[in-house]
Design a protein around this motif. Structure first.
Motif, short mmCIF file in Angstrom:
data_model
loop_
_atom_site.label_atom_id
_atom_site.label_comp_id
_atom_site.label_asym_id
_atom_site.label_seq_id
_atom_site.Cartn_x
_atom_site.Cartn_y
_atom_site.Cartn_z
N PHE A 55 -12.82 13.38 5.02
CA PHE A 55 -11.39 13.35 5.34
C PHE A 55 -11.12 12.12 6.21
N ILE A 56 -10.35 11.18 5.66
CA ILE A 56 -10.08 9.92 6.37
C ILE A 56 -8.68 9.97 6.99
N GLU A 57 -8.64 9.68 8.28
CA GLU A 57 -7.39 9.69 9.03
C GLU A 57 -7.22 8.32 9.70
N THR A 58 -6.05 7.71 9.52
CA THR A 58 -5.78 6.46 10.21
C THR A 58 -4.32 6.42 10.66
N LEU B 166 -2.19 10.18 7.35
CA LEU B 166 -1.65 8.93 7.87
C LEU B 166 -0.64 9.25 8.97
N LEU B 167 -0.84 8.65 10.15
CA LEU B 167 0.01 8.92 11.30
C LEU B 167 0.74 7.66 11.77
N LEU B 168 1.88 7.86 12.43
CA LEU B 168 2.49 6.80 13.22
C LEU B 168 1.80 6.84 14.58
N HIS B 169 1.23 5.72 15.02
CA HIS B 169 0.36 5.70 16.18
C HIS B 169 1.10 5.97 17.50
N GLN B 170 2.34 5.53 17.60
CA GLN B 170 3.15 5.70 18.80
C GLN B 170 4.61 5.81 18.41
N LEU C 2 6.26 6.97 5.18
CA LEU C 2 5.15 7.93 5.08
C LEU C 2 5.52 9.06 4.12
N GLU C 3 6.77 9.50 4.18
CA GLU C 3 7.22 10.55 3.26
C GLU C 3 7.14 10.07 1.81
N LYS C 4 7.50 8.83 1.58
CA LYS C 4 7.41 8.24 0.24
C LYS C 4 5.96 8.20 -0.23
N LEU C 5 5.06 7.77 0.65
CA LEU C 5 3.63 7.71 0.31
C LEU C 5 3.09 9.11 0.01
N LEU C 6 3.57 10.11 0.75
CA LEU C 6 3.16 11.49 0.50
C LEU C 6 3.66 11.95 -0.86
N ALA C 7 4.92 11.67 -1.17
CA ALA C 7 5.50 12.08 -2.46
C ALA C 7 4.79 11.40 -3.63
N ASP C 8 4.31 10.18 -3.40
CA ASP C 8 3.64 9.42 -4.46
C ASP C 8 2.15 9.75 -4.57
N LYS D 68 -0.16 9.01 -2.43
CA LYS D 68 -1.04 8.00 -1.82
C LYS D 68 -1.65 8.49 -0.51
N VAL D 69 -1.02 9.49 0.08
CA VAL D 69 -1.59 10.18 1.24
C VAL D 69 -1.46 11.67 0.98
N ARG D 70 -2.34 12.45 1.59
CA ARG D 70 -2.32 13.90 1.39
C ARG D 70 -1.55 14.63 2.48
#
Length: 299
Positions: free
Chosen positions: A70-73, A104-108, A124-130, A132-134
């Motif tokens: 599980f990769i988190e950045t 995938l998180l926003l760091h600050q 991030l929501e777009k990447l989730l819908a596509d 590209k992130v889980r």
């Protein structure tokens, strides 16, 4: 064997992860390789750490299937804004050598320019819908700032914040729980705590030490158990093989006394009572592009 936590979108994530904050890029691959050998299956990094490439290299060299890790950045504030965040994903994914990032998180929060924060989270929501992130989330978001994300559509799955016995942020944890957001602890054993007014390190604290002796465990293991039993995720870091293994040894079925390693309600409360209310990391509201902005390289 690690324990898993189910996020608010149904994705399962290991409760205990391995962090690489301040790990030099040239040491990252070896440290992550050791962590994967020990049994960690969650690796936390960030664009601003400059070591995503080493994380990816270690995972590829491990022989583990991509689905097993599980990769988190995290995206840095310099890449906030809708289009900028979409490109930032491409940069991180490229360095990690993956097509999909698990979390995938926003760091600050960039409170001084919150429109850019909203734009980045919308990306991030777009990447989730596509696909590209889980899962998506945030880091260092206080309750009042977290509430400002209400105009977006997806509730964050995770809020990664400073949590350790000397600074447990109960109000943040309460707000996260009310929204179904998992609190993930950075600096979970107080590694960045300062010595204020003669205060001892969490690793030297008498209360934690007594609990550790009672369970034939180390203070670090007690603190990690405290996080896990209270439903948090934790991401300890180290570059020392013995520490990496020690921090993961909190899932064993029993101690030398034959009793399962589990803290009692009184022990959990005793650790809770150590909270000083004093933050060691920077105040989230102090994070601005002027003071903390930095270019995140393309490669």
């Amino acid at each position: 064997m690690s324990e898993n936590i189910t996020l608010n979108n149904g994705v399962e994530m290991p409760a205990l992860g391995f962090g690489v904050f301040q790990t030099p890029p040239e040491e990252t691959e070896a440290a992550v390789a050791e962590a994967l050998t020990v049994g960690y299956r969650l690796i936390d990094t960030a664009a601003a750490y400059g070591n995503e490439r080493g994380v990816g290299a270690a995972i590829r060299a491990s022989g583990l299937d991509r689905s097993e890790v599980f990769i988190e950045t995290k995206l840095w504030i310099s890449d906030y804004g809708y289009d900028e965040a979409l490109h930032a994903f491409d940069k991180s994914a490229g360095k990690l050598g993956v097509d999909q990032i698990d979390l995938l998180l926003l760091h600050q929060p960039l409170t001084s320019d919150f429109d850019r924060t909203i734009g980045a989270y919308t990306a991030l929501e777009k990447l989730l819908a596509d696909g590209k992130v889980r899962a998506i989330g945030v880091s260092n978001f206080m309750p009042e700032v977290l509430a400002r994300l209400s105009e977006t559509g997806v509730v964050p799955a995770v809020n990664q914040v400073e949590v350790h016995p000397y600074f447990s942020q109960p109000a943040v944890q309460k707000a996260d729980a009310e929204h179904g957001i998992l609190t993930q602890a950075w600096s979970p054993i107080g590694g960045i705590t300062f010595y204020r007014d003669g205060q001892k390190s969490t690793l030297e604290n008498e209360v934690i030490g007594e609990i550790a002796n009672r369970h034939s465990k180390t203070p670090a293991q007690v603190m990690l158990r405290w996080h896990l039993q209270q439903g948090r995720s934790a991401i300890p870091k180290s570059v020392k093989p013995e520490r990496i293994a020690e921090n993961f040894d909190v899932f064993d079925p029993s101690t030398s006394s034959g009793q399962r390693f589990e803290l009692t309600a009184d022990e959990l409360a005793a650790i809770d009572a150590l909270d000083t209310g004093v933050r060691s990391g920077p105040e989230p509201d102090s994070i601005t592009l002027e003071s903390y902005g930095r270019d995140i390289p393309e490669a």
